[in-house]
Write an enzyme that holds these catalytic residues in place. Structure first.
Site, PDB file in Angstrom:
ATOM      1  NE  ARG A 268      -3.943  -1.935   0.642  1.00  0.00           N
ATOM      2  CZ  ARG A 268      -3.726  -2.994  -0.128  1.00  0.00           C
ATOM      3  NH1 ARG A 268      -2.763  -3.005  -1.027  1.00  0.00           N
ATOM      4  NH2 ARG A 268      -4.494  -4.053  -0.039  1.00  0.00           N
TER       5      ARG A 268
ATOM      6  CD  GLU B  74     -12.221 -12.049   5.717  1.00  0.00           C
ATOM      7  OE1 GLU B  74     -11.666 -11.723   6.785  1.00  0.00           O
ATOM      8  OE2 GLU B  74     -11.999 -11.466   4.640  1.00  0.00           O
TER       9      GLU B  74
ATOM     10  CE  LYS C  51     -13.769  -8.608   6.240  1.00  0.00           C
ATOM     11  NZ  LYS C  51     -13.028  -7.558   6.928  1.00  0.00           N
TER      12      LYS C  51
ATOM     13  CB  SER D 132     -14.485  -4.051  -0.336  1.00  0.00           C
ATOM     14  OG  SER D 132     -13.132  -3.926  -0.007  1.00  0.00           O
ATOM     15  N   GLY D 133     -13.234  -7.057  -1.147  1.00  0.00           N
ATOM     16  CA  GLY D 133     -12.665  -8.045  -2.064  1.00  0.00           C
ATOM     17  C   GLY D 133     -11.963  -7.516  -3.297  1.00  0.00           C
ATOM     18  N   GLY D 134     -11.721  -6.209  -3.397  1.00  0.00           N
ATOM     19  CA  GLY D 134     -11.062  -5.663  -4.588  1.00  0.00           C
ATOM     20  C   GLY D 134     -12.016  -4.879  -5.475  1.00  0.00           C
TER      21      GLY D 134
HETATM   22  P1  13P Z   1     -11.071  -5.812   1.699  1.00  0.00           P
HETATM   23  O1  13P Z   1     -12.304  -5.026   2.036  1.00  0.00           O
HETATM   24  O2  13P Z   1      -9.946  -4.994   1.189  1.00  0.00           O
HETATM   25  O3  13P Z   1     -11.360  -7.032   0.885  1.00  0.00           O
HETATM   26  O4  13P Z   1     -10.499  -6.360   3.083  1.00  0.00           O
HETATM   27  C1  13P Z   1     -11.306  -6.764   4.083  1.00  0.00           C
HETATM   28  C2  13P Z   1     -10.607  -7.754   4.904  1.00  0.00           C
HETATM   29  O5  13P Z   1     -10.552  -7.628   6.104  1.00  0.00           O
HETATM   30  C3  13P Z   1     -10.012  -8.921   4.243  1.00  0.00           C
HETATM   31  O6  13P Z   1      -9.681  -9.887   5.180  1.00  0.00           O
END
Ligand code: 13P
Length: 376
Positions: free
Chosen positions: A58, A204, A246, A288-290
């Site tokens: 990042r 998750e 999640k 959000s996954g990208g």
């Molecule tokens: P993103 O929203 O960037 O996918 O990340 C959330 C997250 O905690 C992934 O483990």
């Protein structure tokens, strides 16, 4: 109050030297209270738990060196954002951050605690190859997890996150039964350890958006994965009412010829959930996954607008979709700190509104944040 709580806990432990009774009487009340705070209407979670390696990537995008001081400055910027608690109910931290102090010698998490924002902690230790499969993985970190949970609880954490990663490849029959099973069992072991040590487990099972699959194929994969995850949670005696989920949203793969359609995404996502998630599981906090910042907000809004039986709170736990513009604005420069905080507030507000189905579309940059085989 805290002292009273501690006293009661030790008395009950003496009288009932029996885990289940102890869990029901003491832990459950606190876990429910944590969930109630996290699931407050119009709020969601800021996932700021990037590992040091991920944060290096990042920072590289804004040409900033990944030093401990820069990591502290960045997390301090996020956590001291004025009025963050208006739309953010919880923040997931990385272990380093939980114990870090700002330049004023104050714990980085103190402003969150002062604002009644619940502090969470990423407890998994990343993925390892699941040998014998087609590059699938399983998440590690169970050894001594109970010891770590106790340490994190003492430091102020009240919930945890563990990310399992699965990928769809229809031709290769992925995710394989083995990968689904191994990841579900590991998630269940993690959840049970957390609950018995005072932390609400966020479960998750992320199905990556990499691939050429259609939204129907993504929906079927999600149903398969979630049904196995919930079977294992039950088998491991996890108290479903004290967990959060999640998941990914159900959408076509990034390389699919099918275009992303948020209304369809909402329909498929809720269909998958109705077939798999128990009604007493209180909240879904999406990753959000990208997806781009705006896509992630619009998708959450559609899910909340979608008229169907949805007995769970449906909100966000975004990392990239809350932080991409913040980093771009900050650029590691102190002069940009206020503007970067305003950006975080703006994204949190947009997603807070979307979590109530009340978001109105913005005309801003909509570039994808997708990275192949993303690690967190
Ligand atoms: P993103 O929203 O960037 O996918 O990340 C959330 C997250 O905690 C992934 O483990």
């Amino acid at each position: 109050m805290d002292l009273c709580n501690k006293l009661y806990k030790s008395i009950y432990k003496e009288i009932f030297n029996y885990n289940i009774i102890y869990y029901i009487i003491m832990n459950k009340v606190e876990l429910q209270d944590t969930i109630r705070k996290i699931c407050a209407p119009g709020k969601g979670i800021l996932a700021a738990d990037e590992s040091t390696g991920t944060l290096a990537k990042r920072f590289a995008s804004i040409k900033l060196e990944n030093t401990h001081a820069n990591r502290i400055a960045y997390r301090d910027l996020l956590f001291t954002t004025p009025n963050l608690d208006k739309y953010i109910s919880g923040v997931i931290t990385y272990e380093e951050t939980l114990f870090d102090k700002s330049s004023d010698n104050i714990l980085l998490i103190q402003p969150l605690i002062d604002a009644d924002i619940v502090v969470g902690i990423k407890v998994d230790m990343g993925v390892k190859p699941l040998y014998g499969t087609d590059d699938e993985t399983v998440t590690q970190g169970l050894d001594d997890l109970d010891v770590r949970c106790k340490k994190y609880y003492k430091a102020g954490a009240r919930f945890a996150k563990w990310r399992a990663v699965l990928k769809v490849d229809v031709e290769k029959h992925l995710p394989s039964d083995l990968a689904v099973h191994e990841n579900a069992v590991t998630l269940a072991r993690y959840a049970s350890i957390c609950q018995n040590n005072g932390l609400v487990p966020i479960v998750e099972p992320e199905i990556l958006m990499d691939g050429t699959h259609t939204s129907i194929q993504a929906r079927d994969a999600t149903i398969n994965v979630l049904s196995v995850v919930y079977r294992e949670l039950l088998r491991h005696h996890v108290d479903m009412s004290c967990t959060l989920l999640k998941p990914n949203m159900v959408r076509p793969g990034v390389s699919s010829s099918e275009k992303l359609d948020c209304a369809k995404l909402a329909e498929h996502t809720i269909f998958a959930f109705q077939h798999t998630i128990p009604v007493n599981m209180p909240g879904v906090v999406f990753l959000s996954g990208g997806m781009s910042e705006v896509e992630a907000t619009m998708a959450l809004n559609e899910i909340n607008k979608y008229d169907a039986t949805k007995p769970w709170r449906l909100t966000f736990s975004y990392g990239r979709a809350l932080q991409a513009s913040v980093l771009d604005t900050w650029k590691g420069n102190l002069e940009n700190k206020n503007a970067a905080q305003e950006m975080l507030f703006k994204r949190a507000e947009a997603n807070g509104l979307a979590s109530n189905g009340k978001y109105v579309n913005e005309l801003i940059d909509n570039h994808s944040l997708h990275e192949k085989d993303y690690v967190y």
